[in-house]
Scaffold this active site. Structure first.
Site, PDB file in Angstrom:
ATOM      1  N   GLN A 180       0.811  -1.217   0.000  1.00  0.00           N
ATOM      2  CA  GLN A 180       0.000   0.000   0.000  1.00  0.00           C
ATOM      3  C   GLN A 180       0.847   1.270   0.000  1.00  0.00           C
ATOM      4  O   GLN A 180       0.497   2.250  -0.655  1.00  0.00           O
ATOM      5  CB  GLN A 180      -0.986  -0.013   1.164  1.00  0.00           C
ATOM      6  CG  GLN A 180      -0.415  -0.322   2.527  1.00  0.00           C
ATOM      7  CD  GLN A 180      -1.497  -0.667   3.548  1.00  0.00           C
ATOM      8  OE1 GLN A 180      -2.687  -0.638   3.265  1.00  0.00           O
ATOM      9  NE2 GLN A 180      -1.083  -0.980   4.761  1.00  0.00           N
ATOM     10  N   TYR A 228       8.805  -7.934   5.291  1.00  0.00           N
ATOM     11  CA  TYR A 228       8.054  -9.104   5.730  1.00  0.00           C
ATOM     12  C   TYR A 228       7.179  -8.617   6.879  1.00  0.00           C
ATOM     13  O   TYR A 228       7.677  -8.327   7.963  1.00  0.00           O
ATOM     14  CB  TYR A 228       9.015 -10.197   6.196  1.00  0.00           C
ATOM     15  CG  TYR A 228       8.357 -11.522   6.519  1.00  0.00           C
ATOM     16  CD1 TYR A 228       8.540 -12.622   5.694  1.00  0.00           C
ATOM     17  CD2 TYR A 228       7.566 -11.682   7.650  1.00  0.00           C
ATOM     18  CE1 TYR A 228       7.953 -13.854   5.983  1.00  0.00           C
ATOM     19  CE2 TYR A 228       6.961 -12.887   7.949  1.00  0.00           C
ATOM     20  CZ  TYR A 228       7.157 -13.975   7.108  1.00  0.00           C
ATOM     21  OH  TYR A 228       6.553 -15.176   7.396  1.00  0.00           O
ATOM     22  N   THR A 229       5.882  -8.489   6.634  1.00  0.00           N
ATOM     23  CA  THR A 229       4.999  -7.852   7.623  1.00  0.00           C
ATOM     24  C   THR A 229       3.985  -8.800   8.260  1.00  0.00           C
ATOM     25  O   THR A 229       3.131  -8.359   9.017  1.00  0.00           O
ATOM     26  CB  THR A 229       4.228  -6.688   6.975  1.00  0.00           C
ATOM     27  OG1 THR A 229       3.500  -7.177   5.843  1.00  0.00           O
ATOM     28  CG2 THR A 229       5.181  -5.586   6.539  1.00  0.00           C
ATOM     29  N   ASP A 286       6.820   0.610  14.665  1.00  0.00           N
ATOM     30  CA  ASP A 286       6.656   0.768  16.106  1.00  0.00           C
ATOM     31  C   ASP A 286       6.954  -0.530  16.858  1.00  0.00           C
ATOM     32  O   ASP A 286       7.180  -0.509  18.071  1.00  0.00           O
ATOM     33  CB  ASP A 286       5.237   1.240  16.437  1.00  0.00           C
ATOM     34  CG  ASP A 286       4.154   0.296  15.918  1.00  0.00           C
ATOM     35  OD1 ASP A 286       4.348  -0.314  14.849  1.00  0.00           O
ATOM     36  OD2 ASP A 286       3.096   0.178  16.571  1.00  0.00           O
ATOM     37  N   TYR A 312       9.264 -10.327  14.178  1.00  0.00           N
ATOM     38  CA  TYR A 312       9.056  -9.217  13.230  1.00  0.00           C
ATOM     39  C   TYR A 312       9.782  -7.964  13.710  1.00  0.00           C
ATOM     40  O   TYR A 312      10.581  -7.373  12.980  1.00  0.00           O
ATOM     41  CB  TYR A 312       7.562  -8.941  13.057  1.00  0.00           C
ATOM     42  CG  TYR A 312       7.267  -7.641  12.347  1.00  0.00           C
ATOM     43  CD1 TYR A 312       7.617  -7.462  11.008  1.00  0.00           C
ATOM     44  CD2 TYR A 312       6.651  -6.576  13.017  1.00  0.00           C
ATOM     45  CE1 TYR A 312       7.356  -6.269  10.351  1.00  0.00           C
ATOM     46  CE2 TYR A 312       6.388  -5.383  12.360  1.00  0.00           C
ATOM     47  CZ  TYR A 312       6.745  -5.235  11.037  1.00  0.00           C
ATOM     48  OH  TYR A 312       6.494  -4.039  10.395  1.00  0.00           O
TER      49      TYR A 312
END
Length: 292
Positions: free
Chosen positions: A11, A60-61, A101, A124
């Site tokens: 996005q 990599y989310t 964050d 992550y």
């Protein structure tokens, strides 16, 4: 100028592509266009595109999946970032990297400064933190790390679109109310990245919209605006639930509001808006897309 964006389907990459102009082209490269594991190949591709700056919008989310897919998370969030930093150093071009964050533990209780100690809770966040460290080690003079949170857009998969789908199909919905942060419209984040390059901002900074919310607060706002705009026909009950009631593979920071002062000071022309204002802007655009 030609700004190369690493990432094509995400996005943020999509929002960056919308900012392309004849004098400042934004070219998005996906996994089929560029090899993030080969520095020489990276340099060659960036040269071919005559890159004058690079923005890394790939990551990599999959936060929960990362706990069991550690190798791939580190491959993209750490190793590839180091390779990009090396390639940008070879070409002496500015490098903007998007971080998260999730590098913070979430126990501070007040907005996190860029200089605050990082202490990620899961794979992550740890892989993103190590990517940041590689940039600091390899190419600190002309790199910018922008940490952000809770990103959404009209494009791609995100919390806003997931909530709209669930609200249209479920009789009621429980949403976590004890994780606190700030939603971020990717359009504003994209503009901040471009401005950082133009103004030669370096170092670690934070960007989100303004204000504070829980996921429950976010969901309530989504439903209210959607009903007002006609994106939803029926109001369903939303109930606040705790993190303990919705266990996940990865731990999330319970509080991850980011202090944006350093970026505001570096970019005084940057116009920050409240997350509810930005949410309305995005949902109006989403309605227009669906009606087109």
């Amino acid at each position: 100028m030609t700004i190369i964006v690493i990432g094509k389907s995400g996005q943020l990459a999509w929002e960056l592509a919308q900012l392309s102009t004849p004098s400042q082209a934004v070219v998005c490269l996906g996994r089929d266009d560029i090899d993030l594991q080969d520095v020489a190949a990276l340099v060659k591709t960036l040269k071919q595109h005559k890159a004058t700056a690079v923005i890394n919008a790939s990551a990599y989310t999959a936060v929960d999946k990362a706990e069991s897919d550690r190798e791939n998370a580190y491959l993209l969030n750490t190793e590839a970032v180091g390779h990009l930093a090396q390639a940008c150093k070879c070409l002496a071009v500015p490098f903007v990297h998007i971080s998260t964050d999730f590098v913070f533990h979430g126990d501070k209780g007040s907005p996190y400064l860029p200089s605050d100690e990082i202490n990620p809770l899961g794979v992550y966040g740890a892989s993103k933190a190590q990517g940041e460290q590689l940039i600091a080690d390899i190419y600190p003079k002309h790199s910018t790390i922008v940490r952000t949170s809770w990103v959404y857009s009209t494009h791609g998969n995100n919390f806003v679109k997931t909530m709209l789908n669930l609200m249209a199909t479920k009789p009621d919905l429980g949403v976590i109310s004890d994780q606190i942060g700030t939603p971020t419209y990717a359009q504003g984040l994209a503009k901040a990245c471009i401005a950082s390059i133009a103004q030669q901002v370096t170092g670690i900074h934070h960007y989100t919209d303004t204000g504070v919310a829980s996921w429950f607060d976010f969901a309530v706002a989504i439903q209210n605006i959607a009903l007002e705009l006609g994106l939803l026909d029926t109001k369903i009950p939303l109930k606040p639930i705790t993190t303990a009631q919705y266990p996940t593979a990865a731990k999330r920071p319970p509080y991850s509001v980011l202090d944006k002062s350093s970026l505001v000071n570096a970019l005084p022309e940057l116009s920050l808006m409240h997350w509810q204002t930005q949410l309305r802007v995005m949902m109006i655009a989403l309605k227009a897309e669906r009606e087109a």
